[in-house]
Scaffold this motif. Structure first.
Motif, short mmCIF file in Angstrom:
data_model
loop_
_atom_site.label_atom_id
_atom_site.label_comp_id
_atom_site.label_asym_id
_atom_site.label_seq_id
_atom_site.Cartn_x
_atom_site.Cartn_y
_atom_site.Cartn_z
N SER A 1 2.66 -3.97 0.77
CA SER A 1 3.66 -3.18 1.46
C SER A 1 4.98 -3.25 0.72
O SER A 1 5.42 -4.31 0.28
N GLY A 2 5.62 -2.08 0.55
CA GLY A 2 6.92 -2.04 -0.09
C GLY A 2 6.90 -1.88 -1.59
O GLY A 2 7.95 -1.97 -2.24
N THR A 3 5.74 -1.62 -2.18
CA THR A 3 5.65 -1.50 -3.64
C THR A 3 5.88 -0.07 -4.14
O THR A 3 5.92 0.16 -5.34
N GLY A 4 6.01 0.88 -3.23
CA GLY A 4 6.30 2.26 -3.65
C GLY A 4 5.09 3.17 -3.70
O GLY A 4 5.04 4.09 -4.53
N LYS A 5 4.13 2.95 -2.80
CA LYS A 5 2.90 3.75 -2.84
C LYS A 5 3.18 5.23 -2.54
O LYS A 5 2.62 6.11 -3.18
N GLU A 6 4.05 5.50 -1.56
CA GLU A 6 4.33 6.90 -1.24
C GLU A 6 5.10 7.58 -2.37
O GLU A 6 4.86 8.76 -2.67
N ILE B 1 -10.37 7.79 -8.40
CA ILE B 1 -9.45 7.09 -9.31
C ILE B 1 -8.73 6.03 -8.49
O ILE B 1 -8.12 6.34 -7.46
N VAL B 2 -8.81 4.78 -8.91
CA VAL B 2 -8.13 3.68 -8.21
C VAL B 2 -7.00 3.16 -9.09
O VAL B 2 -7.20 2.85 -10.26
N ILE B 3 -5.79 3.08 -8.51
CA ILE B 3 -4.63 2.58 -9.24
C ILE B 3 -4.04 1.41 -8.46
O ILE B 3 -3.67 1.55 -7.29
N ARG B 4 -3.97 0.26 -9.11
CA ARG B 4 -3.43 -0.94 -8.47
C ARG B 4 -1.95 -1.09 -8.87
O ARG B 4 -1.62 -1.07 -10.05
N ILE B 5 -1.10 -1.25 -7.87
CA ILE B 5 0.34 -1.31 -8.08
C ILE B 5 0.80 -2.76 -8.05
O ILE B 5 0.57 -3.46 -7.06
N PRO B 6 1.46 -3.23 -9.09
CA PRO B 6 1.92 -4.63 -9.11
C PRO B 6 3.05 -4.85 -8.11
O PRO B 6 3.82 -3.94 -7.81
N SER B 7 3.15 -6.06 -7.61
CA SER B 7 4.25 -6.42 -6.73
C SER B 7 5.53 -6.53 -7.55
O SER B 7 5.49 -6.61 -8.79
N LEU B 8 6.67 -6.57 -6.88
CA LEU B 8 7.94 -6.69 -7.60
C LEU B 8 8.01 -8.01 -8.37
O LEU B 8 8.60 -8.07 -9.46
N ALA B 9 7.39 -9.06 -7.83
CA ALA B 9 7.38 -10.36 -8.52
C ALA B 9 6.60 -10.30 -9.83
O ALA B 9 6.82 -11.13 -10.72
N LEU C 1 17.19 -4.30 -12.30
CA LEU C 1 17.40 -2.86 -12.51
C LEU C 1 17.51 -2.13 -11.18
O LEU C 1 18.40 -1.31 -10.97
N LEU C 2 16.59 -2.43 -10.28
CA LEU C 2 16.57 -1.75 -8.98
C LEU C 2 17.78 -2.15 -8.13
O LEU C 2 18.34 -1.32 -7.41
N ASN D 1 8.81 -6.98 -1.45
CA ASN D 1 8.84 -6.06 -2.58
C ASN D 1 10.10 -5.19 -2.62
O ASN D 1 11.16 -5.63 -2.21
N VAL D 2 9.97 -3.95 -3.11
CA VAL D 2 11.14 -3.10 -3.33
C VAL D 2 11.85 -2.79 -2.01
O VAL D 2 13.08 -2.70 -1.97
N ARG D 3 11.09 -2.66 -0.93
CA ARG D 3 11.70 -2.37 0.37
C ARG D 3 12.64 -3.50 0.80
O ARG D 3 13.74 -3.25 1.31
N GLU D 4 12.21 -4.74 0.58
CA GLU D 4 13.06 -5.88 0.92
C GLU D 4 14.31 -5.89 0.05
O GLU D 4 15.43 -6.12 0.54
N LEU D 5 14.14 -5.63 -1.24
CA LEU D 5 15.28 -5.61 -2.16
C LEU D 5 16.30 -4.56 -1.73
O LEU D 5 17.50 -4.82 -1.68
#
Length: 303
Positions: free
Chosen positions: A31-36, A165-173, A181-182, A217-221
């Motif tokens: 959650s919060g990694t930018g999937k949308e 097609i499966v795409i795995r999104i890394p966490s912010l850590a 940067l963010l 993740n990005v949402r918390e930041l």
């Protein structure tokens, strides 16, 4: 997408490659990694970009209402159905349907969703009239769908329809340097929107941002920087303003134990903090510019 991390750049390149192919895409990440945001990227880079991008969070809608939200209903189909409503699938005609938290779709509805993916037709609740729908499906979840399939909580045939097609999104850590940067991006954004005096981060804030694990993740930041923009008393945001004071230890850099790994991590953090400026990066690392150039060439790093 704001990133300098090779892990995330690989994801964005994959998005660019698959966007033009009319296949279903599954985005897996916490959650919060930018999937949308990435789902919108698939849509905007595809031939369907002129069509609608329709998103629905399957976890946010009660099970009793989810079928109606997806497939629509006819007037009088159930109590409270005072008029005919098109569902999200129908509204995405010619565009992209984004099913967020697909793992929360109940089993009975999974069957109906599978039929739509196989035949590309739907029937509204209260109607037997088939409606052809041409839409691309992108879905996302933070859950382990493989485990859910093994436990019988998610249909295997539906999984393979959705996961072409499966795409795995890394966490912010897992994205060294990206937090800095963010954070700068969000500070600029909210300082302008709220007309506050905060313009930069104090050294203790930058160190805390680099060291914190960012479980949200990005949402918390974004939330922390937004709050800090309001709370900061001067032009510089501190670790206390971010509510990160005493919560994170400095990043350990052990050159003897893991020279290459430590060098890569240190250079990427310094590049992010210096905003890509080579002289500033060299000063932060305590080395000369020629030495920094040699290390960046050896480790294939770009400013």
């Amino acid at each position: 997408m704001i990133t300098g991390a090779p892990e995330m750049l690989k994801v964005t390149r994959t998005i660019e490659r698959v966007a033009g192919a009319d296949v279903s895409v599954m985005l897996l990440g916490a959650s919060g990694t930018g999937k949308e945001l990435l789902a919108r990227g698939v849509h905007d880079a595809s031939p369907r970009k002129k069509g609608a991008f329709v998103a629905i969070n399957c976890a946010a809608i009660p099970e009793t209402l989810l079928e109606s939200e997806l497939f629509g209903h006819e007037k009088g189909a159930f109590t409270g159905a005072v008029k005919t409503n098109e569902g999200k699938i129908e509204l995405a005609q010619g565009g992209t349907l984004f099913l967020d938290e697909i793992g929360d779709v109940p089993l009975p509805l999974q069957v109906k969703l599978l039929r739509f993916l196989q035949e590309r037709v739907i029937e509204r609740i209260g109607s037997r009239k088939p409606i052809a729908v041409d839409t691309r499906v992108v879905c996302a979840t933070h859950q382990d769908l493989d485990a859910m399939v093994a436990e019988g909580r998610f249909r295997e045939d539906l999984y393979y329809r959705l996961a072409e097609i499966v795409i795995r999104i890394p966490s912010l850590a897992e994205r060294p340097g990206d937090a800095g940067l963010l954070a700068r991006h969000f500070l600029t954004k909210y300082a302008a929107a709220m007309q506050t005096g905060a313009r930069s981060f104090a050294p203790d804030a930058l160190a805390a941002i680099d060291a914190w694990s960012w479980p949200g993740n990005v949402r918390e930041l974004e939330n922390r920087v937004k709050r800090a923009t309001i709370m900061a008393e001067g032009k510089m945001v501190t670790a206390a303003d971010l509510d990160l004071e005493d919560k994170a230890d400095p990043i350990p850099i052990n050159l003897k134990a893991a020279r290459e790994l430590a060098d890569r991590k240190a250079i990427r953090h310094a590049l992010a903090r210096a905003e890509g400026n080579i002289s500033g990066t060299a000063r932060l690392l305590g080395i000369s510019r020629p030495t920094l150039y040699d290390l960046m060439k050896a480790y294939d790093l770009q400013p």
